[in-house]
Design a protein around this motif. Structure first.
Motif, PDB file in Angstrom:
ATOM      1  N   PRO A 290       0.841  -1.206   0.000  1.00  0.00           N
ATOM      2  CA  PRO A 290       0.000   0.000   0.000  1.00  0.00           C
ATOM      3  C   PRO A 290       0.877   1.257   0.000  1.00  0.00           C
ATOM      4  O   PRO A 290       1.696   1.435   0.894  1.00  0.00           O
ATOM      5  CB  PRO A 290      -0.789  -0.111   1.305  1.00  0.00           C
ATOM      6  CG  PRO A 290      -0.713  -1.554   1.692  1.00  0.00           C
ATOM      7  CD  PRO A 290       0.601  -2.043   1.169  1.00  0.00           C
ATOM      8  N   GLU A 291       0.714   2.083  -1.028  1.00  0.00           N
ATOM      9  CA  GLU A 291       1.532   3.295  -1.166  1.00  0.00           C
ATOM     10  C   GLU A 291       0.688   4.559  -1.133  1.00  0.00           C
ATOM     11  O   GLU A 291       1.017   5.503  -0.426  1.00  0.00           O
ATOM     12  CB  GLU A 291       2.332   3.236  -2.470  1.00  0.00           C
ATOM     13  CG  GLU A 291       3.323   2.084  -2.504  1.00  0.00           C
ATOM     14  CD  GLU A 291       3.908   1.828  -3.880  1.00  0.00           C
ATOM     15  OE1 GLU A 291       5.117   1.577  -3.940  1.00  0.00           O
ATOM     16  OE2 GLU A 291       3.162   1.875  -4.880  1.00  0.00           O
ATOM     17  N   THR A 292      -0.394   4.580  -1.886  1.00  0.00           N
ATOM     18  CA  THR A 292      -1.215   5.788  -1.940  1.00  0.00           C
ATOM     19  C   THR A 292      -2.162   5.824  -0.740  1.00  0.00           C
ATOM     20  O   THR A 292      -2.379   4.811  -0.066  1.00  0.00           O
ATOM     21  CB  THR A 292      -2.054   5.836  -3.237  1.00  0.00           C
ATOM     22  OG1 THR A 292      -3.040   4.795  -3.175  1.00  0.00           O
ATOM     23  CG2 THR A 292      -1.179   5.687  -4.478  1.00  0.00           C
ATOM     24  N   LEU A 293      -2.756   6.968  -0.520  1.00  0.00           N
ATOM     25  CA  LEU A 293      -3.707   7.127   0.573  1.00  0.00           C
ATOM     26  C   LEU A 293      -4.880   6.159   0.412  1.00  0.00           C
ATOM     27  O   LEU A 293      -5.300   5.507   1.371  1.00  0.00           O
ATOM     28  CB  LEU A 293      -4.192   8.586   0.614  1.00  0.00           C
ATOM     29  CG  LEU A 293      -5.055   9.004   1.784  1.00  0.00           C
ATOM     30  CD1 LEU A 293      -4.391   8.689   3.122  1.00  0.00           C
ATOM     31  CD2 LEU A 293      -5.375  10.493   1.686  1.00  0.00           C
ATOM     32  N   MET A 294      -5.405   6.031  -0.797  1.00  0.00           N
ATOM     33  CA  MET A 294      -6.526   5.121  -1.028  1.00  0.00           C
ATOM     34  C   MET A 294      -6.123   3.673  -0.749  1.00  0.00           C
ATOM     35  O   MET A 294      -6.877   2.914  -0.128  1.00  0.00           O
ATOM     36  CB  MET A 294      -7.050   5.227  -2.466  1.00  0.00           C
ATOM     37  CG  MET A 294      -8.308   4.406  -2.681  1.00  0.00           C
ATOM     38  SD  MET A 294      -8.872   4.155  -4.409  1.00  0.00           S
ATOM     39  CE  MET A 294      -8.505   5.666  -5.219  1.00  0.00           C
ATOM     40  N   GLU A 295      -4.942   3.274  -1.184  1.00  0.00           N
ATOM     41  CA  GLU A 295      -4.461   1.911  -0.961  1.00  0.00           C
ATOM     42  C   GLU A 295      -4.310   1.628   0.536  1.00  0.00           C
ATOM     43  O   GLU A 295      -4.745   0.584   1.035  1.00  0.00           O
ATOM     44  CB  GLU A 295      -3.121   1.696  -1.663  1.00  0.00           C
ATOM     45  CG  GLU A 295      -3.225   1.696  -3.172  1.00  0.00           C
ATOM     46  CD  GLU A 295      -1.870   1.747  -3.881  1.00  0.00           C
ATOM     47  OE1 GLU A 295      -0.825   1.608  -3.213  1.00  0.00           O
ATOM     48  OE2 GLU A 295      -1.868   1.924  -5.109  1.00  0.00           O
ATOM     49  N   LYS A 296      -3.728   2.562   1.249  1.00  0.00           N
ATOM     50  CA  LYS A 296      -3.533   2.395   2.696  1.00  0.00           C
ATOM     51  C   LYS A 296      -4.883   2.348   3.417  1.00  0.00           C
ATOM     52  O   LYS A 296      -5.062   1.567   4.352  1.00  0.00           O
ATOM     53  CB  LYS A 296      -2.676   3.533   3.255  1.00  0.00           C
ATOM     54  CG  LYS A 296      -1.230   3.481   2.789  1.00  0.00           C
ATOM     55  CD  LYS A 296      -0.466   4.700   3.262  1.00  0.00           C
ATOM     56  CE  LYS A 296       0.957   4.690   2.744  1.00  0.00           C
ATOM     57  NZ  LYS A 296       1.703   5.896   3.153  1.00  0.00           N
ATOM     58  N   ALA A 297      -5.803   3.184   2.977  1.00  0.00           N
ATOM     59  CA  ALA A 297      -7.123   3.227   3.612  1.00  0.00           C
ATOM     60  C   ALA A 297      -7.858   1.905   3.430  1.00  0.00           C
ATOM     61  O   ALA A 297      -8.374   1.339   4.402  1.00  0.00           O
ATOM     62  CB  ALA A 297      -7.944   4.387   3.048  1.00  0.00           C
ATOM     63  N   LEU A 298      -7.910   1.390   2.217  1.00  0.00           N
ATOM     64  CA  LEU A 298      -8.628   0.142   1.972  1.00  0.00           C
ATOM     65  C   LEU A 298      -7.995  -1.013   2.738  1.00  0.00           C
ATOM     66  O   LEU A 298      -8.702  -1.872   3.276  1.00  0.00           O
ATOM     67  CB  LEU A 298      -8.694  -0.170   0.472  1.00  0.00           C
ATOM     68  CG  LEU A 298      -9.547  -1.384   0.087  1.00  0.00           C
ATOM     69  CD1 LEU A 298     -10.978  -1.254   0.585  1.00  0.00           C
ATOM     70  CD2 LEU A 298      -9.525  -1.578  -1.428  1.00  0.00           C
ATOM     71  N   TYR A 299      -6.691  -1.010   2.836  1.00  0.00           N
ATOM     72  CA  TYR A 299      -5.987  -2.050   3.587  1.00  0.00           C
ATOM     73  C   TYR A 299      -6.434  -2.052   5.052  1.00  0.00           C
ATOM     74  O   TYR A 299      -6.681  -3.106   5.648  1.00  0.00           O
ATOM     75  CB  TYR A 299      -4.469  -1.829   3.478  1.00  0.00           C
ATOM     76  CG  TYR A 299      -3.652  -2.893   4.160  1.00  0.00           C
ATOM     77  CD1 TYR A 299      -3.526  -4.159   3.598  1.00  0.00           C
ATOM     78  CD2 TYR A 299      -3.019  -2.636   5.365  1.00  0.00           C
ATOM     79  CE1 TYR A 299      -2.781  -5.154   4.236  1.00  0.00           C
ATOM     80  CE2 TYR A 299      -2.266  -3.618   6.009  1.00  0.00           C
ATOM     81  CZ  TYR A 299      -2.149  -4.870   5.431  1.00  0.00           C
ATOM     82  OH  TYR A 299      -1.417  -5.853   6.064  1.00  0.00           O
ATOM     83  N   ALA A 300      -6.596  -0.870   5.638  1.00  0.00           N
ATOM     84  CA  ALA A 300      -7.027  -0.763   7.032  1.00  0.00           C
ATOM     85  C   ALA A 300      -8.526  -1.016   7.192  1.00  0.00           C
ATOM     86  O   ALA A 300      -8.962  -1.583   8.193  1.00  0.00           O
ATOM     87  CB  ALA A 300      -6.665   0.621   7.582  1.00  0.00           C
ATOM     88  N   VAL A 301      -9.301  -0.612   6.213  1.00  0.00           N
ATOM     89  CA  VAL A 301     -10.763  -0.739   6.281  1.00  0.00           C
ATOM     90  C   VAL A 301     -11.206  -2.203   6.231  1.00  0.00           C
ATOM     91  O   VAL A 301     -12.145  -2.595   6.935  1.00  0.00           O
ATOM     92  CB  VAL A 301     -11.430   0.063   5.131  1.00  0.00           C
ATOM     93  CG1 VAL A 301     -12.885  -0.344   4.931  1.00  0.00           C
ATOM     94  CG2 VAL A 301     -11.321   1.559   5.397  1.00  0.00           C
ATOM     95  N   ASP A 302     -10.545  -3.013   5.442  1.00  0.00           N
ATOM     96  CA  ASP A 302     -11.002  -4.377   5.191  1.00  0.00           C
ATOM     97  C   ASP A 302     -11.309  -5.148   6.483  1.00  0.00           C
ATOM     98  O   ASP A 302     -12.426  -5.631   6.652  1.00  0.00           O
ATOM     99  CB  ASP A 302      -9.987  -5.114   4.306  1.00  0.00           C
ATOM    100  CG  ASP A 302     -10.493  -6.450   3.804  1.00  0.00           C
ATOM    101  OD1 ASP A 302     -11.712  -6.602   3.621  1.00  0.00           O
ATOM    102  OD2 ASP A 302      -9.663  -7.340   3.570  1.00  0.00           O
ATOM    103  N   PRO A 303     -10.389  -5.266   7.441  1.00  0.00           N
ATOM    104  CA  PRO A 303     -10.733  -6.007   8.660  1.00  0.00           C
ATOM    105  C   PRO A 303     -11.627  -5.211   9.617  1.00  0.00           C
ATOM    106  O   PRO A 303     -12.324  -5.796  10.458  1.00  0.00           O
ATOM    107  CB  PRO A 303      -9.372  -6.290   9.303  1.00  0.00           C
ATOM    108  CG  PRO A 303      -8.499  -5.167   8.833  1.00  0.00           C
ATOM    109  CD  PRO A 303      -8.974  -4.852   7.438  1.00  0.00           C
ATOM    110  N   THR A 304     -11.608  -3.903   9.491  1.00  0.00           N
ATOM    111  CA  THR A 304     -12.332  -3.052  10.439  1.00  0.00           C
ATOM    112  C   THR A 304     -13.845  -3.228  10.331  1.00  0.00           C
ATOM    113  O   THR A 304     -14.538  -3.251  11.351  1.00  0.00           O
ATOM    114  CB  THR A 304     -11.936  -1.571  10.228  1.00  0.00           C
ATOM    115  OG1 THR A 304     -10.513  -1.469  10.379  1.00  0.00           O
ATOM    116  CG2 THR A 304     -12.625  -0.656  11.215  1.00  0.00           C
ATOM    117  N   THR A 305     -14.354  -3.384   9.123  1.00  0.00           N
ATOM    118  CA  THR A 305     -15.802  -3.535   8.971  1.00  0.00           C
ATOM    119  C   THR A 305     -16.282  -4.812   9.665  1.00  0.00           C
ATOM    120  O   THR A 305     -17.302  -4.803  10.349  1.00  0.00           O
ATOM    121  CB  THR A 305     -16.230  -3.527   7.497  1.00  0.00           C
ATOM    122  OG1 THR A 305     -15.587  -4.607   6.818  1.00  0.00           O
ATOM    123  CG2 THR A 305     -15.887  -2.205   6.830  1.00  0.00           C
ATOM    124  N   GLY A 306     -15.543  -5.902   9.514  1.00  0.00           N
ATOM    125  CA  GLY A 306     -15.910  -7.155  10.177  1.00  0.00           C
ATOM    126  C   GLY A 306     -15.822  -7.047  11.688  1.00  0.00           C
ATOM    127  O   GLY A 306     -16.652  -7.592  12.421  1.00  0.00           O
TER     128      GLY A 306
END
Length: 175
Positions: free
Chosen positions: A89-105
């Motif tokens: 993950p390099e861009t802000l969007m990439e980093k955000a999605l990486y963190a979001v994925d487990p958070t919703t569950g």
């Protein structure tokens, strides 16, 4: 949504994708980014999961194959690859999605342990207490969730944004 309905057959996985979309849109607003693009990344990030759940090495790659003839921006495709560790993950969007994925569950699990089984009865303090419990929602990587700090949000603020975003679609999530 048509792509999601075509390729994702598991009801809970559809809800996960909708939750990720909502949180990504909220984060886009927080960072003054393109809400449509960020939402699309959240919505489509697990498009191939029903096909690849037993082949994690193909997760993300199959999504790109499915999307190759669609008009999906390259930065959205890169975010999809980054969320499943097919690229750093390099861009802000990439980093955000990486963190979001487990958070919703994690947030869904927190709602489901309450008798009401509703997002409305949860707050950030409740989430932070559950975060410290290793046995709670073991599948939700705490390390991955904490990467929110790599894009400028404290865990508390990140959970607040995520929870509030998911509350806006609580009826669609059945919570």
């Amino acid at each position: 949504m048509e792509l999601l309905k075509t390729h994702v057959k598991t009801k809970n996985l559809v809800k996960h994708c909708l939750a990720a979309e909502a949180v990504m849109r909220a984060l886009a607003r927080e960072f003054n980014e393109d809400e449509e693009k960020w939402g699309l990344a959240g919505l489509l990030h697990d498009l191939d999961y029903d096909y690849t759940k037993d082949k994690p090495e193909e997760h993300g790659l199959k999504t790109l194959e499915i999307l190759k003839n669609e008009d999906v921006p390259e930065d959205v495709l890169n975010a999809i690859l980054a969320h499943c560790e097919k690229k750093t993950p390099e861009t802000l969007m990439e980093k955000a999605l990486y963190a979001v994925d487990p958070t919703t569950g994690f947030i869904v699990a927190a709602a489901l342990i309450r008798p009401e089984k509703k997002l409305d009865v949860i707050d950030v303090d409740f989430l932070l207490r559950r975060f410290k419990e290793k046995a709670f929602a073991k599948g939700a990587s705490r390390e991955q969730m904490k990467t929110c700090e790599n894009f400028g949000l404290s865990l508390e603020k990140f959970l607040e944004i995520s929870l509030e975003a998911m509350k806006t679609i609580a009826s669609e999530l059945g919570l």
